[in-house]
Design a protein around this motif. Structure first.
Motif, short mmCIF file in Angstrom:
data_model
loop_
_atom_site.label_atom_id
_atom_site.label_comp_id
_atom_site.label_asym_id
_atom_site.label_seq_id
_atom_site.Cartn_x
_atom_site.Cartn_y
_atom_site.Cartn_z
N GLY A 108 -1.59 12.30 0.68
CA GLY A 108 -2.37 11.51 1.63
C GLY A 108 -1.55 10.52 2.43
N LEU A 109 -0.25 10.50 2.24
CA LEU A 109 0.58 9.50 2.92
C LEU A 109 1.22 10.08 4.19
CD1 LEU A 109 2.39 7.91 -0.14
CD2 LEU A 109 0.80 6.74 1.41
N PRO B 256 -1.38 5.59 -4.48
CA PRO B 256 -1.59 6.64 -3.49
C PRO B 256 -0.84 7.90 -3.90
CG PRO B 256 -0.05 5.01 -2.65
CD PRO B 256 -0.55 4.49 -3.98
N GLN B 257 -1.35 9.03 -3.49
CA GLN B 257 -0.67 10.30 -3.75
C GLN B 257 0.03 10.77 -2.50
OE1 GLN B 257 -3.65 12.85 -5.67
NE2 GLN B 257 -2.61 12.24 -7.55
N SER B 258 1.11 11.47 -2.73
CA SER B 258 1.95 11.90 -1.61
C SER B 258 1.18 12.68 -0.55
CB SER B 258 3.12 12.74 -2.13
OG SER B 258 2.65 13.75 -3.01
N ASP C 126 5.24 12.19 -6.70
CA ASP C 126 4.09 11.38 -7.13
C ASP C 126 4.45 10.45 -8.28
OD1 ASP C 126 2.35 12.13 -5.16
OD2 ASP C 126 1.03 13.33 -6.41
N PHE D 263 4.28 1.87 -6.91
CA PHE D 263 3.02 1.13 -6.75
C PHE D 263 2.88 0.07 -7.84
CE2 PHE D 263 -1.67 0.71 -6.86
CZ PHE D 263 -1.90 0.45 -5.52
N SER E 122 2.20 2.52 2.51
CA SER E 122 1.89 3.34 3.69
C SER E 122 3.14 3.66 4.51
CB SER E 122 0.86 2.63 4.57
OG SER E 122 1.42 1.44 5.07
N SER F 253 0.83 -1.21 0.00
CA SER F 253 0.00 0.00 0.00
C SER F 253 0.86 1.26 0.00
CB SER F 253 -0.90 0.00 1.24
OG SER F 253 -0.11 0.24 2.40
#
Ligand SMILES: *[C@@H]1O[C@H](CO)[C@@H](O)[C@H](O)[C@H]1NC(C)=O
Ligand SMILES: *[C@@H]1O[C@H](CO)[C@@H](O)[C@H](O)[C@H]1NC(C)=O
Length: 289
Positions: free
Chosen positions: A94-95, A90-92, A71, A78, A49, A47
């Motif tokens: 939101g991490l 995922p985009q930076s 990104d 990913f 994360s 993910s």
């Protein structure tokens, strides 16, 4: 390995005037960025994360290609982890941010990342096998991406701002260091911020608005857009940081690092009184509110 790197780094300080120029033909990344990417891919979860809890991933994000390196890096990572049809990467923004463990591992003063810290970290993460960039200037150019975006061009990059690069540089453009010259002169000693308040800007007047805002705003920051210093403080971030980042920074300071800051859209808008005051002297005419 390190002595020669340090020597190259020292020698190249004299050529910093040319940092914005493309690396010359003899300057090559020599596969080092790809090697960092591969190391990162070997440790990160599917993910992504934990991507910014891994040092090789942090460096791999700085050397990635494209106009939005962080990104672009996340998208490539990913795909590497999940295959071509794995859905939306995922985009930076939101991490989770770069962890303090990683920051402390790169930093030598426990507060900032210097150019030399960055060079040592980049090479250290590639140790012992390389491949090494042909010239430390290649790594300095990567460091300068972060320095320019955060607008810390004449001093080391504070942790908070370094973290911001990885979270926001793909979604927020920066005014960069226009008007300042990139150099490695010793950091200026003007206007040290109060020790309890993080440094949010290398511009002394912007930092002052921020510290004034901290003093004047409510603990729950509900009146943040009624306090003139806060509105000006958010505005003077220029394009380099979103309003949400400003609000969460202020909230964090007021609430000892608390992270449940309200979203700007949930807060009362800039008060009419303040807006009227601003529109007569044009202080706010270019504000992003
Ligand atoms: C970035 O682009 C250059 C030039 O196209 C290429 O040689 C290099 O391998 C790319 N790096 C990565 C990490 O994809
Ligand atoms: C590229 O990296 C390899 C492996 O570390 C090294 O032997 C070689 O000298 C490097 N090439 C350049 C041009 O620096």
């Amino acid at each position: 390995m390190f002595p020669s790197v340090a020597l190259i780094a020292t020698a190249s300080l004299y050529f910093l005037a040319a940092v914005d120029a493309a690396p010359s033909k003899r300057q090559s990344d020599n596969g080092s960025c790809q090697a960092l990417f591969n190391k990162c891919a070997g440790s990160v979860d599917k993910s992504l994360s934990n991507v910014f809890a891994i040092e090789s991933c942090v460096f791999a994000a700085t050397c990635a290609n494209g106009s939005r390196p962080v990104d672009n890096f996340l998208a490539a990572l990913f795909t590497n982890k999940n295959g071509e049809n794995a859905g939306v990467p995922p985009q930076s923004v939101g991490l989770p941010r770069v962890t303090s463990t990683v920051l402390n591992s790169i930093s030598t003063d426990g507060k900032t990342i210097s150019q030399q810290d960055f060079i040592n970290g980049y090479y250290g993460t590639l140790s012992p096998e390389g491949p090494w960039p042909s010239d430390a200037q290649v790594v300095i150019n990567y460091y300068n991406r972060v320095a320019v975006w955060t607008a810390f061009c004449n001093s080391n990059i504070p942790f908070f701002n370094f973290q911001d690069y990885f979270q926001y540089s793909s979604s927020v453009s920066s005014n960069g260091c226009s008007g300042t010259t990139i150099s490695t002169l010793p950091p200026t000693t003007t206007q040290p911020p109060p020790t309890s308040t993080p440094t949010i800007s290398s511009d002394a007047s912007c930092q002052k608005m921020f510290t004034t805002c901290i003093n004047e705003v409510n603990k729950d920051v509900s009146n943040i857009f009624s306090v003139k210093s806060c509105v000006l403080g958010a505005t003077c971030f220029g394009g380099q940081r979103p309003v949400a980042g400003f609000v969460s920074t202020v909230y964090g300071v007021k609430n000892s690092g608390g992270s449940s800051a309200p979203a700007p859209s949930a807060l009362p808008r800039v008060s009419q009184a303040l807006f009227n005051a601003g529109s007569t002297n044009s202080e706010f005419l270019t504000s992003p509110f």
